[in-house]
Design a protein around this motif. Sequence first.
Motif, mmCIF file in Angstrom:
data_model
loop_
_atom_site.group_PDB
_atom_site.id
_atom_site.type_symbol
_atom_site.label_atom_id
_atom_site.label_comp_id
_atom_site.label_asym_id
_atom_site.label_seq_id
_atom_site.Cartn_x
_atom_site.Cartn_y
_atom_site.Cartn_z
ATOM 1 N N LYS A 73 9.342 -7.594 27.958
ATOM 2 C CA LYS A 73 9.751 -7.438 26.567
ATOM 3 C C LYS A 73 10.189 -6.001 26.335
ATOM 4 O O LYS A 73 9.466 -5.063 26.653
ATOM 5 N N THR A 74 11.391 -5.850 25.777
ATOM 6 C CA THR A 74 11.894 -4.523 25.432
ATOM 7 C C THR A 74 11.281 -4.104 24.110
ATOM 8 O O THR A 74 11.319 -4.859 23.135
ATOM 9 N N ILE A 75 10.702 -2.907 24.089
ATOM 10 C CA ILE A 75 10.151 -2.390 22.834
ATOM 11 C C ILE A 75 11.275 -1.762 22.023
ATOM 12 O O ILE A 75 12.329 -1.421 22.561
ATOM 13 N N ASP A 76 11.035 -1.618 20.736
ATOM 14 C CA ASP A 76 12.035 -1.032 19.853
ATOM 15 C C ASP A 76 12.234 0.446 20.171
ATOM 16 O O ASP A 76 11.271 1.163 20.472
ATOM 17 N N LYS A 77 13.465 0.897 20.078
ATOM 18 C CA LYS A 77 13.808 2.290 20.384
ATOM 19 C C LYS A 77 12.977 3.276 19.566
ATOM 20 O O LYS A 77 12.498 4.283 20.080
ATOM 21 N N GLU A 78 12.767 2.966 18.295
ATOM 22 C CA GLU A 78 12.025 3.896 17.441
ATOM 23 C C GLU A 78 10.541 4.006 17.797
ATOM 24 O O GLU A 78 9.848 4.901 17.326
ATOM 25 N N ASP A 79 10.053 3.134 18.665
ATOM 26 C CA ASP A 79 8.646 3.202 19.067
ATOM 27 C C ASP A 79 8.335 4.462 19.865
ATOM 28 O O ASP A 79 7.174 4.848 19.975
ATOM 29 N N PHE A 80 9.362 5.079 20.442
ATOM 30 C CA PHE A 80 9.144 6.301 21.212
ATOM 31 C C PHE A 80 9.911 7.469 20.620
ATOM 32 O O PHE A 80 10.394 8.343 21.325
ATOM 33 N N GLU A 81 10.005 7.468 19.299
ATOM 34 C CA GLU A 81 10.581 8.597 18.579
ATOM 35 C C GLU A 81 9.500 9.210 17.703
ATOM 36 O O GLU A 81 8.583 8.520 17.268
ATOM 37 N N ILE A 82 9.609 10.503 17.462
ATOM 38 C CA ILE A 82 8.636 11.173 16.604
ATOM 39 C C ILE A 82 8.749 10.589 15.198
ATOM 40 O O ILE A 82 9.845 10.517 14.641
ATOM 41 N N PRO A 83 7.627 10.152 14.610
ATOM 42 C CA PRO A 83 7.673 9.609 13.255
ATOM 43 C C PRO A 83 8.216 10.639 12.249
ATOM 44 O O PRO A 83 8.059 11.854 12.438
#
Length: 168
Positions: A73-83
Amino acid sequence: YMIMAKCGIFILTQNTVERKIYLKTCLYFLFRNFNKRYNYPIIILHEGDYDDVAQDEIKKSVREEHRHVISFKTIDKEDFEIPQHINREKVEKIIALQPVPYWRNLKYRLMCYFWVKRFFAKYTEGYDYVMRLDDDSIIEEPLKDDLFKIAEDKNLIYLSNFVHIDCG
């Protein structure tokens, strides 16, 4: 007794030479010492870097009778961006301090944030119980009991290992 809960084993990884070796080793010991008896679904989370060829390579590293339980499953790109609410400049200064040799980088910190804040909220819907493993986790000895059955029988919310050895 057959477990009635929906259970899944989740592993987060990257498609690099090193991480693929870790993942294959993790899966080998996971099946050898636990999942060969239960065939619980294994969901391998990644950042979109596992194409069909790479997925096939991982599946073929597992015995044929168990391959069907592995999915990616591909996780969403924003999951590894600084909040948004976190000051990037301040984070970069803190990371640059390096007060101890094992001070972690931004990618590692985002991975921890993913597991704590995003994983349960976004990726476990439909599961009653989940096991979270790192791609370099090794179950060294056979587990005599079904961990998911223990959790279900005792109506547990959380179960954790008590032995953690992290090589330097």
